[in-house]
Design an enzyme around this catalytic site. Structure first.
Site, PDB file in Angstrom:
ATOM      1  N   CYS A  56       0.823  -1.214   0.000  1.00 58.66           N
ATOM      2  CA  CYS A  56       0.000   0.000   0.000  1.00 58.66           C
ATOM      3  C   CYS A  56       0.860   1.269   0.000  1.00 58.66           C
ATOM      4  O   CYS A  56       1.872   1.352   0.696  1.00 58.66           O
ATOM      5  CB  CYS A  56      -0.924  -0.009   1.220  1.00 58.66           C
ATOM      6  SG  CYS A  56      -2.029   1.406   1.259  1.00 58.66           S
ATOM      7  N   CYS A  60       0.653   4.761   6.891  1.00 53.62           N
ATOM      8  CA  CYS A  60       0.060   4.594   8.228  1.00 53.62           C
ATOM      9  C   CYS A  60       1.049   3.835   9.132  1.00 53.62           C
ATOM     10  O   CYS A  60       1.420   2.689   8.824  1.00 53.62           O
ATOM     11  CB  CYS A  60      -1.251   3.827   8.114  1.00 53.62           C
ATOM     12  SG  CYS A  60      -2.331   4.495   6.820  1.00 53.62           S
ATOM     13  N   CYS A  63       0.615   0.170  10.265  1.00 50.38           N
ATOM     14  CA  CYS A  63       0.134  -0.853   9.328  1.00 50.38           C
ATOM     15  C   CYS A  63       1.250  -1.647   8.657  1.00 50.38           C
ATOM     16  O   CYS A  63       2.107  -1.098   7.963  1.00 50.38           O
ATOM     17  CB  CYS A  63      -0.741  -0.205   8.255  1.00 50.38           C
ATOM     18  SG  CYS A  63      -1.502  -1.470   7.197  1.00 50.38           S
ATOM     19  N   CYS A 100     -16.566  -8.914   6.044  1.00 54.32           N
ATOM     20  CA  CYS A 100     -15.839  -7.670   5.762  1.00 54.32           C
ATOM     21  C   CYS A 100     -14.633  -7.979   4.890  1.00 54.32           C
ATOM     22  O   CYS A 100     -13.892  -8.924   5.178  1.00 54.32           O
ATOM     23  CB  CYS A 100     -15.346  -7.036   7.064  1.00 54.32           C
ATOM     24  SG  CYS A 100     -16.620  -6.906   8.306  1.00 54.32           S
ATOM     25  N   CYS A 132     -19.308  -5.673   4.128  1.00 56.14           N
ATOM     26  CA  CYS A 132     -18.573  -4.439   4.421  1.00 56.14           C
ATOM     27  C   CYS A 132     -17.287  -4.442   3.596  1.00 56.14           C
ATOM     28  O   CYS A 132     -16.662  -5.492   3.437  1.00 56.14           O
ATOM     29  CB  CYS A 132     -18.251  -4.364   5.914  1.00 56.14           C
ATOM     30  SG  CYS A 132     -17.327  -2.878   6.356  1.00 56.14           S
ATOM     31  N   CYS A 192     -18.954   2.651   8.728  1.00 56.45           N
ATOM     32  CA  CYS A 192     -18.209   1.957   9.773  1.00 56.45           C
ATOM     33  C   CYS A 192     -16.957   2.789   9.983  1.00 56.45           C
ATOM     34  O   CYS A 192     -16.109   2.875   9.083  1.00 56.45           O
ATOM     35  CB  CYS A 192     -17.865   0.544   9.315  1.00 56.45           C
ATOM     36  SG  CYS A 192     -16.788  -0.314  10.484  1.00 56.45           S
ATOM     37  N   ARG A 264     -17.628  -2.150  17.933  1.00 54.20           N
ATOM     38  CA  ARG A 264     -16.925  -3.405  17.635  1.00 54.20           C
ATOM     39  C   ARG A 264     -15.618  -3.501  18.397  1.00 54.20           C
ATOM     40  O   ARG A 264     -14.736  -2.655  18.231  1.00 54.20           O
ATOM     41  CB  ARG A 264     -16.619  -3.496  16.133  1.00 54.20           C
ATOM     42  CG  ARG A 264     -17.872  -3.510  15.302  1.00 54.20           C
ATOM     43  CD  ARG A 264     -17.606  -3.593  13.807  1.00 54.20           C
ATOM     44  NE  ARG A 264     -18.863  -3.310  13.118  1.00 54.20           N
ATOM     45  CZ  ARG A 264     -19.793  -4.220  12.861  1.00 54.20           C
ATOM     46  NH1 ARG A 264     -19.587  -5.476  13.168  1.00 54.20           N
ATOM     47  NH2 ARG A 264     -20.924  -3.871  12.263  1.00 54.20           N
TER      48      ARG A 264
END
Ligand code: SAM
Ligand code: DTB
Ligand code: SF4
Length: 332
Positions: A56, A60, A63, A100, A132, A192, A264
């Site tokens: 990616c 972040c 991550c 998801c 999701c 979400c 959640r």
């Protein structure tokens, strides 16, 4: 629907005061809200699958899928539609109610991968599961095509407070995240949106994140609260695990602020004992990720989670078979 009042004008101080209440008082308040909003006290089981893993462009700090870090996660091509739907079927057979799917993308691009995403959404919905997707930023047109395909929810987290944000991500702004959320909302897909604790933030930052979430009108229908999973090779690898009681406080406060949202209990459960997880359920969490994989890291297996729910005495929204297992095809 209960008579709980819904506010969208919370001040940061009010929220910080909730977060800092004596734990027993905070739990007392959150349980009253929770029981009024969710009288049958059912927990939603959501299974997660990484459809496009690694490589990616975003940075972040938490991550392992970012190409800017040196974690073990390498870039994989996107999974095909058929194996994804096979995983969704297995998740449903094990008792999941929501499926998801994650893409390690900065934003959705048009073309074959997006057409495949739409087929996955249709397929998951045809199985009778909520669907999701989390795949980064999107355009209005992509959002409306996802809505047409039947997508239940789009996950896009704010992650932390506006003030702490630039310590964590530099390649996408907080404002861009808010704009993505607004686009999803306009398309009619439910939102979400949540965050992560344990990334070196203060209680004021946790209050700041919850303030932005609770002052969205309407509230996000789903609010994932993650504890950082500190993965080797990421800039946050050295951070020590957050005290599980801090997660209990976040869950309880989210429940008080957003009474009807599904809160959640997300990443970080492998670092928590059973009792701390039961406290999170008591505090008002009404969903967990179900299945032994999150995106790239582990999660308790389904047998352990069946025991967790049984020990807490709460039932799941879907029907869990007596000997549930998630007979998964390997993702990669
Ligand atoms: N690329 C998309 C995006 O960022 O929106 C979707 C996938 S991303 C991995 C989904 C969310 O997982 C992130 O927003 C973050 O809140 C959470 N997450 C990722 N890595 C994590 C970690 N190591 N610990 C806790 N939560 C994490
Ligand atoms: C969310 O807030 N947490 C989930 C889901 N939304 C997509 C993801 C957690 C990821 C944890 C790290 C990993 O497994 O890579
Ligand atoms: Fe990419 Fe999402 Fe990971 Fe950020 S959290 S690096 S956007 S996959």
């Amino acid at each position: 629907m209960s008579s709980l009042s819904l506010r969208h004008d919370w001040s940061r101080d009010e929220i910080q005061q909730l977060l800092e209440l004596p734990l027993v008082d905070l739990l007392w308040q959150s349980q009253q809200v929770h029981r009024q909003a969710n009288p049958g006290y059912q927990v939603q089981l959501a299974s997660l699958l990484s459809v496009k893993t690694g490589g990616c462009e975003e940075d972040c700090a938490y991550c392992p899928q970012s190409m800017h870090h040196s974690s073990d996660v390498s870039a994989h091509p996107q999974l095909e539609v058929a194996p994804v739907l096979e995983r969704a079927r297995a998740a449903k057979a094990a008792g999941a109610h929501r499926f998801c799917m994650g893409w390690a993308w900065r934003e959705i691009r048009d073309g074959a991968p997006f057409e495949a995403m739409l087929s996955m959404v249709r397929g998951v919905r045809e199985l009778g599961l909520e669907a999701c997707v989390t795949a980064g930023m999107l355009t209005d047109q992509q959002a409306s095509r996802l809505a047409e395909a039947g997508l239940t929810a789009y996950n896009h987290n704010l992650d932390t407070s506006p003030e702490h944000y630039d310590q964590i991500i530099t390649t996408r702004t907080y404002q861009e995240r808010l704009e993505t959320l607004a686009r999803v909302r306009r398309s009619g897909i439910t939102l979400c949106c949540g965050g992560i604790i344990g990334m070196g933030e203060g209680t004021d930052d946790r209050a700041g994140l919850l303030q932005v979430l609770a002052n969205l009108n309407p509230h996000p229908e789903s609010v994932p609260i993650n504890a950082l999973v500190a993965v080797e090779g990421t800039p946050l690898e050295e951070l020590t695990s957050v005290d599980p009681l801090e997660l209990v406080r976040m869950v309880a406060t989210a429940r008080i602020l957003m009474p009807h949202s599904r809160v959640r209990l997300s990443a970080g459960r492998e670092q928590m004992n059973r009792e701390a997880q039961v406290l999170c359920l008591l505090a008002g969490a009404d969903s967990i990720f179900y299945g032994d994989q999150l995106l790239t890291t582990g999660n308790p297996d389904v047998a352990t989670d069946r025991e967790l729910l049984a020990a807490a005495g709460v039932t799941a929204l879907g029907k869990i078979p007596a000997s549930a297992s998630m007979n998964c095809v390997p993702a990669h």
